[in-house]
Every structure is written in structure tokens, then in C-alpha cells.
Design a protein around this motif. Structure first.
Motif, PDB file in Angstrom:
ATOM      1  N   ARG A  24       0.833  -1.217   0.000  1.00  0.00           N
ATOM      2  CA  ARG A  24       0.000   0.000   0.000  1.00  0.00           C
ATOM      3  C   ARG A  24       0.855   1.251   0.000  1.00  0.00           C
ATOM      4  O   ARG A  24       0.620   2.212  -0.724  1.00  0.00           O
ATOM      5  CB  ARG A  24      -0.900   0.031   1.245  1.00  0.00           C
ATOM      6  N   ARG A  25       1.900   1.255   0.873  1.00  0.00           N
ATOM      7  CA  ARG A  25       2.759   2.440   0.996  1.00  0.00           C
ATOM      8  C   ARG A  25       3.508   2.712  -0.315  1.00  0.00           C
ATOM      9  O   ARG A  25       3.611   3.852  -0.755  1.00  0.00           O
ATOM     10  CB  ARG A  25       3.745   2.244   2.158  1.00  0.00           C
ATOM     11  N   MET A  26       4.040   1.640  -0.935  1.00  0.00           N
ATOM     12  CA  MET A  26       4.797   1.815  -2.179  1.00  0.00           C
ATOM     13  C   MET A  26       3.872   2.251  -3.321  1.00  0.00           C
ATOM     14  O   MET A  26       4.291   3.008  -4.205  1.00  0.00           O
ATOM     15  CB  MET A  26       5.547   0.533  -2.539  1.00  0.00           C
ATOM     16  N   PHE A  35       3.116  12.540  -9.368  1.00  0.00           N
ATOM     17  CA  PHE A  35       2.740  13.932  -9.068  1.00  0.00           C
ATOM     18  C   PHE A  35       3.974  14.831  -9.135  1.00  0.00           C
ATOM     19  O   PHE A  35       3.954  15.903  -9.747  1.00  0.00           O
ATOM     20  CB  PHE A  35       2.102  14.003  -7.671  1.00  0.00           C
ATOM     21  N   LYS A  36       5.059  14.398  -8.488  1.00  0.00           N
ATOM     22  CA  LYS A  36       6.281  15.206  -8.435  1.00  0.00           C
ATOM     23  C   LYS A  36       6.857  15.424  -9.828  1.00  0.00           C
ATOM     24  O   LYS A  36       7.317  16.503 -10.155  1.00  0.00           O
ATOM     25  CB  LYS A  36       7.325  14.521  -7.544  1.00  0.00           C
ATOM     26  N   GLU A  37       6.826  14.359 -10.615  1.00  0.00           N
ATOM     27  CA  GLU A  37       7.356  14.470 -11.979  1.00  0.00           C
ATOM     28  C   GLU A  37       6.551  15.498 -12.778  1.00  0.00           C
ATOM     29  O   GLU A  37       7.104  16.359 -13.468  1.00  0.00           O
ATOM     30  CB  GLU A  37       7.298  13.099 -12.636  1.00  0.00           C
ATOM     31  N   LEU A  44      13.390  13.829  -3.050  1.00  0.00           N
ATOM     32  CA  LEU A  44      13.703  13.929  -1.623  1.00  0.00           C
ATOM     33  C   LEU A  44      13.049  15.159  -0.984  1.00  0.00           C
ATOM     34  O   LEU A  44      13.169  16.273  -1.498  1.00  0.00           O
ATOM     35  CB  LEU A  44      15.228  14.003  -1.429  1.00  0.00           C
ATOM     36  N   ASP A  45      12.366  14.926   0.135  1.00  0.00           N
ATOM     37  CA  ASP A  45      11.807  16.025   0.929  1.00  0.00           C
ATOM     38  C   ASP A  45      12.262  15.799   2.384  1.00  0.00           C
ATOM     39  O   ASP A  45      11.645  15.044   3.138  1.00  0.00           O
ATOM     40  CB  ASP A  45      10.279  16.039   0.815  1.00  0.00           C
ATOM     41  N   CYS A  46      13.395  16.449   2.721  1.00  0.00           N
ATOM     42  CA  CYS A  46      14.020  16.229   4.040  1.00  0.00           C
ATOM     43  C   CYS A  46      13.108  16.607   5.200  1.00  0.00           C
ATOM     44  O   CYS A  46      13.069  15.890   6.208  1.00  0.00           O
ATOM     45  CB  CYS A  46      15.305  17.035   4.151  1.00  0.00           C
ATOM     46  N   ARG A  48       9.829  16.640   5.406  1.00  0.00           N
ATOM     47  CA  ARG A  48       8.774  15.611   5.551  1.00  0.00           C
ATOM     48  C   ARG A  48       9.354  14.346   6.210  1.00  0.00           C
ATOM     49  O   ARG A  48       8.733  13.740   7.077  1.00  0.00           O
ATOM     50  CB  ARG A  48       8.195  15.298   4.165  1.00  0.00           C
ATOM     51  N   GLU A  49      10.553  13.965   5.787  1.00  0.00           N
ATOM     52  CA  GLU A  49      11.170  12.759   6.362  1.00  0.00           C
ATOM     53  C   GLU A  49      11.477  12.948   7.844  1.00  0.00           C
ATOM     54  O   GLU A  49      11.273  12.036   8.647  1.00  0.00           O
ATOM     55  CB  GLU A  49      12.415  12.357   5.556  1.00  0.00           C
ATOM     56  N   LYS A  50      11.933  14.141   8.216  1.00  0.00           N
ATOM     57  CA  LYS A  50      12.217  14.413   9.637  1.00  0.00           C
ATOM     58  C   LYS A  50      10.943  14.300  10.461  1.00  0.00           C
ATOM     59  O   LYS A  50      10.944  13.752  11.565  1.00  0.00           O
ATOM     60  CB  LYS A  50      12.804  15.817   9.801  1.00  0.00           C
ATOM     61  N   GLU A  51       9.854  14.824   9.902  1.00  0.00           N
ATOM     62  CA  GLU A  51       8.540  14.768  10.556  1.00  0.00           C
ATOM     63  C   GLU A  51       8.121  13.307  10.794  1.00  0.00           C
ATOM     64  O   GLU A  51       7.678  12.943  11.886  1.00  0.00           O
ATOM     65  CB  GLU A  51       7.544  15.397   9.573  1.00  0.00           C
ATOM     66  N   ILE A  52       8.279  12.485   9.765  1.00  0.00           N
ATOM     67  CA  ILE A  52       7.892  11.071   9.849  1.00  0.00           C
ATOM     68  C   ILE A  52       8.738  10.340  10.896  1.00  0.00           C
ATOM     69  O   ILE A  52       8.223   9.542  11.687  1.00  0.00           O
ATOM     70  CB  ILE A  52       7.998  10.404   8.453  1.00  0.00           C
ATOM     71  N   ILE A  53      10.039  10.644  10.916  1.00  0.00           N
ATOM     72  CA  ILE A  53      10.935   9.996  11.888  1.00  0.00           C
ATOM     73  C   ILE A  53      10.567  10.412  13.310  1.00  0.00           C
ATOM     74  O   ILE A  53      10.509   9.564  14.212  1.00  0.00           O
ATOM     75  CB  ILE A  53      12.416  10.322  11.561  1.00  0.00           C
ATOM     76  N   LEU A  79      13.852   3.129   0.562  1.00  0.00           N
ATOM     77  CA  LEU A  79      13.268   2.236  -0.447  1.00  0.00           C
ATOM     78  C   LEU A  79      12.225   2.987  -1.277  1.00  0.00           C
ATOM     79  O   LEU A  79      12.150   2.836  -2.500  1.00  0.00           O
ATOM     80  CB  LEU A  79      12.612   1.018   0.228  1.00  0.00           C
ATOM     81  N   SER A  80      11.423   3.771  -0.583  1.00  0.00           N
ATOM     82  CA  SER A  80      10.384   4.555  -1.246  1.00  0.00           C
ATOM     83  C   SER A  80      10.998   5.542  -2.250  1.00  0.00           C
ATOM     84  O   SER A  80      10.534   5.667  -3.395  1.00  0.00           O
ATOM     85  CB  SER A  80       9.585   5.266  -0.146  1.00  0.00           C
ATOM     86  N   ARG A  81      12.084   6.221  -1.823  1.00  0.00           N
ATOM     87  CA  ARG A  81      12.765   7.164  -2.720  1.00  0.00           C
ATOM     88  C   ARG A  81      13.414   6.456  -3.900  1.00  0.00           C
ATOM     89  O   ARG A  81      13.384   6.938  -5.031  1.00  0.00           O
ATOM     90  CB  ARG A  81      13.819   7.957  -1.960  1.00  0.00           C
ATOM     91  N   TYR A  83      12.455   3.756  -5.278  1.00  0.00           N
ATOM     92  CA  TYR A  83      11.362   3.368  -6.187  1.00  0.00           C
ATOM     93  C   TYR A  83      10.906   4.583  -7.004  1.00  0.00           C
ATOM     94  O   TYR A  83      10.759   4.505  -8.227  1.00  0.00           O
ATOM     95  CB  TYR A  83      10.206   2.794  -5.349  1.00  0.00           C
ATOM     96  N   GLN A  84      10.745   5.716  -6.312  1.00  0.00           N
ATOM     97  CA  GLN A  84      10.321   6.938  -7.015  1.00  0.00           C
ATOM     98  C   GLN A  84      11.345   7.342  -8.074  1.00  0.00           C
ATOM     99  O   GLN A  84      10.980   7.701  -9.199  1.00  0.00           O
ATOM    100  CB  GLN A  84      10.150   8.094  -6.018  1.00  0.00           C
ATOM    101  N   GLN A  85      12.644   7.275  -7.689  1.00  0.00           N
ATOM    102  CA  GLN A  85      13.715   7.633  -8.615  1.00  0.00           C
ATOM    103  C   GLN A  85      13.661   6.762  -9.856  1.00  0.00           C
ATOM    104  O   GLN A  85      13.785   7.248 -10.981  1.00  0.00           O
ATOM    105  CB  GLN A  85      15.062   7.459  -7.897  1.00  0.00           C
TER     106      GLN A  85
HETATM  107  C1  LIG Z   1       6.668   9.979  -0.473  1.00  0.00           C
HETATM  108  C2  LIG Z   1       7.366  11.116  -0.583  1.00  0.00           C
HETATM  109  O1  LIG Z   1       8.659  11.141  -1.150  1.00  0.00           O
HETATM  110  C3  LIG Z   1       9.847  10.880  -0.390  1.00  0.00           C
HETATM  111  C4  LIG Z   1       9.617   9.670   0.416  1.00  0.00           C
HETATM  112  C5  LIG Z   1       9.002   9.791   1.632  1.00  0.00           C
HETATM  113  C6  LIG Z   1       8.358   8.605   2.264  1.00  0.00           C
HETATM  114  O2  LIG Z   1       8.543   7.493   1.779  1.00  0.00           O
HETATM  115  O3  LIG Z   1       7.617   8.794   3.257  1.00  0.00           O
HETATM  116  C7  LIG Z   1       8.938  11.047   2.265  1.00  0.00           C
HETATM  117  C8  LIG Z   1       9.464  12.156   1.705  1.00  0.00           C
HETATM  118  C9  LIG Z   1      10.198  12.121   0.426  1.00  0.00           C
HETATM  119  O4  LIG Z   1      11.583  12.179   0.665  1.00  0.00           O
HETATM  120  C10 LIG Z   1       6.799  12.420  -0.205  1.00  0.00           C
HETATM  121  O5  LIG Z   1       7.370  13.463  -0.583  1.00  0.00           O
HETATM  122  O6  LIG Z   1       5.754  12.427   0.489  1.00  0.00           O
END
Ligand SMILES: C=C(O[C@@H]1C=C(C(=O)O)C=C[C@H]1O)C(=O)O
Length: 91
Positions: A24-26, A35-37, A44-46, A48-53, A79-81, A83-85
């Protein structure tokens, strides 16, 4: 031995849920990549990642698990990044 079997059954059940959640997450990560493309955003959204951590650390059942929550989510987002890349590069 029957305790070990019970623990492992529980781990198997959790792993099954984790695999479903990873799918589901992937899938959502894939939509984010598209969307980003389209909007010319970086993968990379640093912040957002800090928030999640931070949220993951706060959810730890015990203080000693914070470091594992952090490592787990860092790896998951890597892994998510990746895949996106891959999706963005092969378009
Ligand atoms: C999914 C995203 O892309 C990247 C991957 C993230 C994730 O897997 O949670 C969070 C931030 C981004 O670095 C996003 O921007 O929300």
C-alpha cells in the motif's frame, strides 16, 4: 518449544500485515512520484522525512525502541525514494 512456535506464528502474522502495508505504501509512493514528476518537484523532501521519523520515535512502546523505529523508517523511506527515482528515470 510450543512457546517458540506460538511466537513465530505471531511474527508470521505480523509479517503478512507488514507486506500488505508495504504494498500500500509503495503504491502511494508511486502516485507521489508521478505527481512530483508532473509538477517538477524533487524526490527527496528532508523536512517531511524528519517529521515522519519524529512521529515514529514518539510512537515507540519503550524508549529503547526509538532508535529501531528511526532506523526502520529511514530504511523504508530510502526504499520509497529509490522506487520513485526509478519510476521518474524510466519514464
Ligand atoms: C513519499 C514522498 O517522497 C519521499 C519519500 C518519503 C516517504 O517514503 O515517506 C517522504 C518524503 C520524500 O523524501 C513524499 O514526498 O511524500
Amino acid at each position: 518449544m510450543s512457546d517458540l512456535r506460538t511466537y513465530r506464528q505471531e511474527i508470521d502474522a505480523i509479517d503478512e500485515q507488514l507486506s500488505c502495508l508495504l504494498n500500500r505504501r509503495m503504491n502511494i509512493s508511486r502516485s507521489v512520484a508521478l505527481f512530483k514528476e508532473k509538477h517538477g518537484c524533487a524526490v527527496l523532501d528532508c523536512s517531511r522525512e524528519k517529521e515522519i521519523i519524529q512521529k515514529a520515535r514518539d510512537r515507540s512502546a519503550r524508549d529503547e525502541l526509538k532508535t529501531y523505529q528511526e532506523a526502520f523508517f529511514k530504511h523504508l523511506m530510502k526504499l520509497s525514494r529509490d522506487y520513485q527515482q526509478r519510476l521518474v528515470e524510466t519514464k
